[in-house]
Design an enzyme around this catalytic site. Structure first.
Site, PDB file in Angstrom:
ATOM      1  N   ASN A   1       7.362   4.543  10.484  1.00  0.00           N
ATOM      2  CA  ASN A   1       6.728   4.287   9.191  1.00  0.00           C
ATOM      3  C   ASN A   1       6.883   5.497   8.280  1.00  0.00           C
ATOM      4  OD1 ASN A   1       5.297   1.892   8.243  1.00  0.00           O
ATOM      5  ND2 ASN A   1       3.682   3.321   7.673  1.00  0.00           N
TER       6      ASN A   1
ATOM      7  N   CYS B   1       2.230 -32.376  -7.133  1.00  0.00           N
ATOM      8  CA  CYS B   1       2.950 -33.237  -6.207  1.00  0.00           C
ATOM      9  C   CYS B   1       3.527 -34.451  -6.944  1.00  0.00           C
ATOM     10  CB  CYS B   1       1.996 -33.699  -5.110  1.00  0.00           C
ATOM     11  SG  CYS B   1       2.768 -34.753  -3.889  1.00  0.00           S
TER      12      CYS B   1
ATOM     13  N   ARG C   1       0.790  -1.232   0.000  1.00  0.00           N
ATOM     14  CA  ARG C   1       0.000   0.000   0.000  1.00  0.00           C
ATOM     15  C   ARG C   1       0.823   1.285   0.000  1.00  0.00           C
ATOM     16  NH1 ARG C   1      -1.807  -3.912   2.906  1.00  0.00           N
ATOM     17  NH2 ARG C   1      -3.793  -4.835   2.297  1.00  0.00           N
TER      18      ARG C   1
ATOM     19  N   ASP D   1       8.882 -13.237   3.214  1.00  0.00           N
ATOM     20  CA  ASP D   1      10.093 -13.313   2.391  1.00  0.00           C
ATOM     21  C   ASP D   1      11.295 -13.978   3.061  1.00  0.00           C
ATOM     22  OD1 ASP D   1      11.018 -11.297   4.163  1.00  0.00           O
ATOM     23  OD2 ASP D   1      10.343  -9.703   2.823  1.00  0.00           O
TER      24      ASP D   1
ATOM     25  N   ILE E   1      12.795   2.794   7.807  1.00  0.00           N
ATOM     26  CA  ILE E   1      13.088   2.004   8.998  1.00  0.00           C
ATOM     27  C   ILE E   1      14.522   1.476   9.028  1.00  0.00           C
ATOM     28  CG2 ILE E   1      12.124  -0.138   8.039  1.00  0.00           C
ATOM     29  CD1 ILE E   1      11.033  -0.536  11.002  1.00  0.00           C
TER      30      ILE E   1
ATOM     31  N   SER F   1       1.315  -0.710   7.281  1.00  0.00           N
ATOM     32  CA  SER F   1       0.200   0.246   7.244  1.00  0.00           C
ATOM     33  C   SER F   1      -0.794  -0.035   8.367  1.00  0.00           C
ATOM     34  CB  SER F   1      -0.509   0.154   5.890  1.00  0.00           C
ATOM     35  OG  SER F   1      -1.051  -1.150   5.731  1.00  0.00           O
TER      36      SER F   1
ATOM     37  N   HIS G   1       1.882 -14.526   8.450  1.00  0.00           N
ATOM     38  CA  HIS G   1       1.290 -14.844   7.140  1.00  0.00           C
ATOM     39  C   HIS G   1       2.035 -15.945   6.399  1.00  0.00           C
ATOM     40  CE1 HIS G   1      -0.775 -10.629   7.168  1.00  0.00           C
ATOM     41  NE2 HIS G   1      -1.403 -11.512   7.903  1.00  0.00           N
TER      42      HIS G   1
HETATM   43  P1  OAD Z   1       1.546  -2.359   3.448  1.00  0.00           P
HETATM   44  O1  OAD Z   1       2.041  -2.246   2.050  1.00  0.00           O
HETATM   45  O2  OAD Z   1       0.090  -2.269   3.679  1.00  0.00           O
HETATM   46  O3  OAD Z   1       2.222  -1.213   4.318  1.00  0.00           O
HETATM   47  C1  OAD Z   1       3.592  -0.975   4.253  1.00  0.00           C
HETATM   48  C2  OAD Z   1       3.868   0.328   4.992  1.00  0.00           C
HETATM   49  O4  OAD Z   1       5.272   0.486   5.100  1.00  0.00           O
HETATM   50  C3  OAD Z   1       3.325   1.573   4.296  1.00  0.00           C
HETATM   51  O5  OAD Z   1       2.595   2.344   5.251  1.00  0.00           O
HETATM   52  C4  OAD Z   1       4.579   2.317   3.827  1.00  0.00           C
HETATM   53  O6  OAD Z   1       4.447   3.713   3.955  1.00  0.00           O
HETATM   54  C5  OAD Z   1       5.600   1.827   4.801  1.00  0.00           C
HETATM   55  N1  OAD Z   1       6.973   1.774   4.284  1.00  0.00           N
HETATM   56  C6  OAD Z   1       7.408   1.399   3.058  1.00  0.00           C
HETATM   57  N2  OAD Z   1       8.748   1.395   3.004  1.00  0.00           N
HETATM   58  C7  OAD Z   1       9.182   1.792   4.222  1.00  0.00           C
HETATM   59  C8  OAD Z   1      10.463   1.997   4.805  1.00  0.00           C
HETATM   60  N3  OAD Z   1      11.579   1.796   4.132  1.00  0.00           N
HETATM   61  N4  OAD Z   1      10.507   2.394   6.100  1.00  0.00           N
HETATM   62  C9  OAD Z   1       9.375   2.622   6.808  1.00  0.00           C
HETATM   63  N5  OAD Z   1       8.146   2.448   6.318  1.00  0.00           N
HETATM   64  C10 OAD Z   1       8.047   2.036   5.046  1.00  0.00           C
HETATM   65  O7  OAD Z   1       2.172  -3.698   4.064  1.00  0.00           O
HETATM   66  P2  OAD Z   1       1.682  -4.519   5.335  1.00  0.00           P
HETATM   67  O8  OAD Z   1       1.231  -3.611   6.415  1.00  0.00           O
HETATM   68  O9  OAD Z   1       2.751  -5.501   5.629  1.00  0.00           O
HETATM   69  O10 OAD Z   1      -1.052  -9.906   3.522  1.00  0.00           O
HETATM   70  O11 OAD Z   1       0.439  -5.266   4.737  1.00  0.00           O
HETATM   71  C11 OAD Z   1      -0.216  -6.227   5.494  1.00  0.00           C
HETATM   72  C12 OAD Z   1      -0.638  -7.389   4.651  1.00  0.00           C
HETATM   73  O12 OAD Z   1      -1.358  -6.932   3.507  1.00  0.00           O
HETATM   74  C13 OAD Z   1       0.490  -8.194   4.045  1.00  0.00           C
HETATM   75  O13 OAD Z   1       1.076  -9.098   4.946  1.00  0.00           O
HETATM   76  C14 OAD Z   1      -0.199  -8.912   2.932  1.00  0.00           C
HETATM   77  C15 OAD Z   1      -1.012  -7.761   2.368  1.00  0.00           C
HETATM   78  O14 OAD Z   1      -2.139  -8.114   1.715  1.00  0.00           O
HETATM   79  C16 OAD Z   1      -1.258 -11.085   2.888  1.00  0.00           C
HETATM   80  O15 OAD Z   1      -0.775 -11.332   1.806  1.00  0.00           O
HETATM   81  C17 OAD Z   1      -2.109 -12.031   3.649  1.00  0.00           C
END
Ligand code: OAD
Length: 243
Positions: free
Chosen positions: A215, A151, A37, A107, A233, A193, A122
């Site tokens: 963030n 398989c 996002r 990852d 970060i 996020s 996840h």
């Molecule tokens: P998001 O992509 O929703 O959020 C990533 C956040 O990290 C964003 O708010 C960015 O602003 C921030 N960001 C990016 N690069 C950064 C950096 N270098 N330093 C600090 N902040 C940074 O990712 P998640 O919150 O992990 O689920 O999303 C949650 C889940 O949504 C994932 O695990 C995945 C996805 O759908 C599944 O696949 C089940």
């Protein structure tokens, strides 16, 4: 990046020995893996369906070919290396300061950096299994081939050991994560996020007075943080900690 805030983070780290880290895709963007996002996230890229649809259980069952095309192109990233965020967290664990990394990432980069106690909410692209007989496979078997991997033993469909939309999180991993967070002296939340539940809601179990939120963009939990740092970060953790 605010130097004062980073200094304060460093001070808190020095004071604490029961630190828990909770993170997401933003932790790996500095390793070249796009988040979902953020500005260049997967949600902003063109594809026939939104990621939540392709990464859902029903879509996997109905259209495994499309699922695997997306999965191999976007998620099964093989050549990424840990960045300073992963390395600093691994170092904090070695120094006896950090007790657990709880991640929404799939990852495997925290383990590659040397972290031992990693709770993968996840799942992981580093493991796969047959949906029919449960036989386990390594990542190469599904990442390197074409089409839908089958398989060798029973011809069932093989899937990555990741949690898809419409599926539940592993109850044991969730329970242990909640225990770590509720007992933590300091909680560092970063690169997420905090938009996807139930993972995001886990942050509410923290009851201390040292919740640090690092963030790039704003989140709905910004006001709950005792220390809010906007920025990258990897840079922030590397600076805050002596690594
Ligand atoms: P998001 O992509 O929703 O959020 C990533 C956040 O990290 C964003 O708010 C960015 O602003 C921030 N960001 C990016 N690069 C950064 C950096 N270098 N330093 C600090 N902040 C940074 O990712 P998640 O919150 O992990 O689920 O999303 C949650 C889940 O949504 C994932 O695990 C995945 C996805 O759908 C599944 O696949 C089940």
């Amino acid at each position: 990046m605010s130097v004062d805030k980073t200094l304060m983070l460093g001070n808190w780290i020095n004071q604490c020995d029961n630190i828990v880290f909770f993170g997401g895709a933003g932790v790996s963007t500095e390793s070249g893996i796009p988040d979902f996002r953020g500005g260049d996230g997967l949600y902003r890229q063109q594809w026939d369906y939104p990621p939540e649809t392709i990464l859902s259980h029903s879509f996997f069952v109905k259209s495994p070919e499309v699922f695997y095309r997306y999965y191999r192109e976007k998620l099964a990233v093989d050549d990424a290396q840990p960045n300073s965020a992963h390395l600093a967290l691994a170092d904090l664990e070695r120094e006896g300061k950090l007790v657990a990394v709880i991640t929404q990432n799939i990852d495997g980069l925290h383990q590659a950096a040397g972290s031992k106690n990693v709770l993968e909410l996840h799942g992981s692209t580093k493991r796969a299994y047959c949906v029919k007989c449960g036989a386990e496979y390594g990542p190469d078997y599904i990442n390197k081939g074409d089409g839908v991997p089958m398989c060798r033993l029973c011809q069932g469909v093989i899937r990555p050991d990741v949690v898809l939309y419409e599926e539940s999180l592993d109850a044991d991993v969730m329970q242990r994560s909640i225990e770590y967070i509720s007992q933590a002296q300091m909680l560092i939340v970063g690169g997420t996020s905090l938009a996807v539940y139930p993972a995001a809601g886990m942050v509410n179990y923290y009851s201390g007075d040292k919740m640090v939120l690092i963030n790039k963009d704003a989140t709905q939990f910004d006001r709950a943080a005792n220390l809010l740092i906007k920025g990258k970060i990897g840079e922030i953790l590397a600076r805050a900690w002596k690594y």
